[in-house]
Design a protein around this motif. Structure first.
Motif, PDB file in Angstrom:
ATOM      1  N   TYR A   1      -6.444  -7.780  -0.831  1.00 19.53           N
ATOM      2  CA  TYR A   1      -6.203  -6.664   0.083  1.00 19.53           C
ATOM      3  C   TYR A   1      -5.303  -5.617  -0.562  1.00 19.53           C
ATOM      4  CZ  TYR A   1      -4.601  -3.837   3.947  1.00 19.53           C
ATOM      5  OH  TYR A   1      -4.299  -2.767   4.743  1.00 19.53           O
ATOM      6  N   TYR A   2      -4.277  -6.058  -1.255  1.00 18.86           N
ATOM      7  CA  TYR A   2      -3.361  -5.120  -1.896  1.00 18.86           C
ATOM      8  C   TYR A   2      -4.070  -4.336  -3.005  1.00 18.86           C
ATOM      9  CZ  TYR A   2      -0.084  -8.107   0.566  1.00 18.86           C
ATOM     10  OH  TYR A   2       0.569  -8.823   1.529  1.00 18.86           O
ATOM     11  N   LEU A   3      -4.982  -4.984  -3.710  1.00 15.32           N
ATOM     12  CA  LEU A   3      -5.756  -4.290  -4.745  1.00 15.32           C
ATOM     13  C   LEU A   3      -6.699  -3.255  -4.114  1.00 15.32           C
ATOM     14  CD1 LEU A   3      -6.555  -7.289  -7.105  1.00 15.32           C
ATOM     15  CD2 LEU A   3      -4.891  -5.450  -7.482  1.00 15.32           C
ATOM     16  N   LEU A   4      -7.316  -3.615  -2.987  1.00 12.23           N
ATOM     17  CA  LEU A   4      -8.162  -2.645  -2.273  1.00 12.23           C
ATOM     18  C   LEU A   4      -7.324  -1.453  -1.801  1.00 12.23           C
ATOM     19  CD1 LEU A   4     -10.388  -5.011  -0.101  1.00 12.23           C
ATOM     20  CD2 LEU A   4     -11.108  -3.671  -2.079  1.00 12.23           C
ATOM     21  N   LEU A   5      -6.144  -1.754  -1.287  1.00 12.61           N
ATOM     22  CA  LEU A   5      -5.248  -0.693  -0.821  1.00 12.61           C
ATOM     23  C   LEU A   5      -4.806   0.188  -1.982  1.00 12.61           C
ATOM     24  CD1 LEU A   5      -4.185   0.025   1.971  1.00 12.61           C
ATOM     25  CD2 LEU A   5      -2.154  -1.339   1.486  1.00 12.61           C
ATOM     26  N   ARG A   6      -4.604  -0.408  -3.138  1.00 16.14           N
ATOM     27  CA  ARG A   6      -4.215   0.342  -4.338  1.00 16.14           C
ATOM     28  C   ARG A   6      -5.327   1.325  -4.749  1.00 16.14           C
ATOM     29  NH1 ARG A   6      -0.320   0.049  -8.004  1.00 16.14           N
ATOM     30  NH2 ARG A   6       0.523  -1.775  -6.971  1.00 16.14           N
ATOM     31  N   GLY A   7      -6.574   0.933  -4.590  1.00 17.10           N
ATOM     32  CA  GLY A   7      -7.679   1.839  -4.880  1.00 17.10           C
ATOM     33  C   GLY A   7      -7.911   2.858  -3.781  1.00 17.10           C
ATOM     34  N   TRP A   8      -7.504   2.529  -2.562  1.00 19.96           N
ATOM     35  CA  TRP A   8      -7.723   3.374  -1.389  1.00 19.96           C
ATOM     36  C   TRP A   8      -6.718   4.524  -1.310  1.00 19.96           C
ATOM     37  CZ3 TRP A   8     -11.212   4.340   2.201  1.00 19.96           C
ATOM     38  CH2 TRP A   8     -10.833   4.872   3.422  1.00 19.96           C
ATOM     39  N   THR A   9      -5.456   4.237  -1.555  1.00 21.29           N
ATOM     40  CA  THR A   9      -4.401   5.230  -1.332  1.00 21.29           C
ATOM     41  C   THR A   9      -4.492   6.463  -2.228  1.00 21.29           C
ATOM     42  OG1 THR A   9      -2.876   3.911  -2.670  1.00 21.29           O
ATOM     43  CG2 THR A   9      -2.758   3.658  -0.275  1.00 21.29           C
ATOM     44  N   PRO A  10      -4.949   6.365  -3.480  1.00 18.01           N
ATOM     45  CA  PRO A  10      -5.095   7.621  -4.240  1.00 18.01           C
ATOM     46  C   PRO A  10      -6.147   8.558  -3.637  1.00 18.01           C
ATOM     47  CG  PRO A  10      -5.083   5.762  -5.739  1.00 18.01           C
ATOM     48  CD  PRO A  10      -5.148   5.208  -4.349  1.00 18.01           C
ATOM     49  N   LEU A  11      -7.100   7.992  -2.914  1.00 21.66           N
ATOM     50  CA  LEU A  11      -8.154   8.805  -2.299  1.00 21.66           C
ATOM     51  C   LEU A  11      -7.702   9.472  -1.004  1.00 21.66           C
ATOM     52  CD1 LEU A  11     -11.128   6.294  -2.726  1.00 21.66           C
ATOM     53  CD2 LEU A  11     -10.609   8.288  -4.151  1.00 21.66           C
ATOM     54  N   VAL A  12      -6.881   8.765  -0.209  1.00 17.70           N
ATOM     55  CA  VAL A  12      -6.567   9.253   1.137  1.00 17.70           C
ATOM     56  C   VAL A  12      -5.084   9.468   1.402  1.00 17.70           C
ATOM     57  CG1 VAL A  12      -8.654   8.237   2.126  1.00 17.70           C
ATOM     58  CG2 VAL A  12      -6.541   6.921   2.100  1.00 17.70           C
ATOM     59  N   GLY A  13      -4.224   8.982   0.535  1.00 21.60           N
ATOM     60  CA  GLY A  13      -2.794   9.151   0.733  1.00 21.60           C
ATOM     61  C   GLY A  13      -2.131   7.883   1.248  1.00 21.60           C
ATOM     62  N   THR A  14      -0.830   7.990   1.525  1.00 21.42           N
ATOM     63  CA  THR A  14      -0.060   6.815   1.940  1.00 21.42           C
ATOM     64  C   THR A  14       0.543   6.964   3.330  1.00 21.42           C
ATOM     65  OG1 THR A  14       1.902   7.702   0.824  1.00 21.42           O
ATOM     66  CG2 THR A  14       0.523   6.155  -0.433  1.00 21.42           C
TER      67      THR A  14
END
Length: 168
Positions: free
Chosen positions: A37-50
């Motif tokens: 999940y943390y790896l998915l979130l790591r790929g997700w946040t550069p696209l949409v922000g934090t």
């Protein structure tokens, strides 16, 4: 984003978006939660922000997929290939299952949380769909694809949360 991130969601954001990858993986080794999940979130946040909305939206996507999977599993379980009346009922049964899942307070809550629980539900449903296909399909290719889906989604579930071992 109507409410602030709570402690565990903040921890997800910290591991998934703010720490260097090596440190984040080291912390997951010491935790009961595996790193997927943390790896998915790591790929997700550069696209949409934090921001709170952006962090939680990944779980919303998984929750939406879970509703669709519940509808498809329900339809598959009710289908009868030689009976058109049963096929019509299977479609309505799948829709009903999906509609009930869409208004389920538990699934809604899991889908609004910036934690691994929404993706975990989706991985286990995907593995369930694969297992059903592997056990009930008549074509060899469909059975093989079912086993591949079961194994792949089952591994994803195991790498998302250790509790998935009880389901498997």
């Amino acid at each position: 984003d109507a409410q602030s991130l709570w402690y565990d969601e903040g921890y997800s954001a910290y591991l998934g978006a703010h720490l260097p990858l090596g440190q984040a993986l080291d912390l997951t080794v010491k935790d009961i939660v595996p790193p997927l999940y943390y790896l998915l979130l790591r790929g997700w946040t550069p696209l949409v922000g934090t921001g709170e909305y952006a962090l939680r939206f990944l779980s919303v996507l998984f929750g939406t997929l879970a509703v669709a999977l519940i509808a498809r599993i329900g339809r598959y379980l009710l289908e009868s290939p030689n009976d058109s009346e049963a096929a019509r009922h299977a479609i309505w049964g799948g829709w009903l299952g999906g509609a009930l899942a869409a208004i389920s307070p538990a699934l809604i809550w899991l889908s609004q949380d910036a934690r691994m629980y929404g993706p975990l539900v989706t991985w286990t449903l995907l593995a369930t769909w694969g297992l059903l296909r592997a056990l009930l399909a008549t074509a060899t290719r469909a059975r093989r694809l079912g086993w591949a889906l079961f194994v792949g989604a089952g591994l994803a579930a195991l790498y998302t949360h250790t509790v998935s071992a009880f389901w498997l």
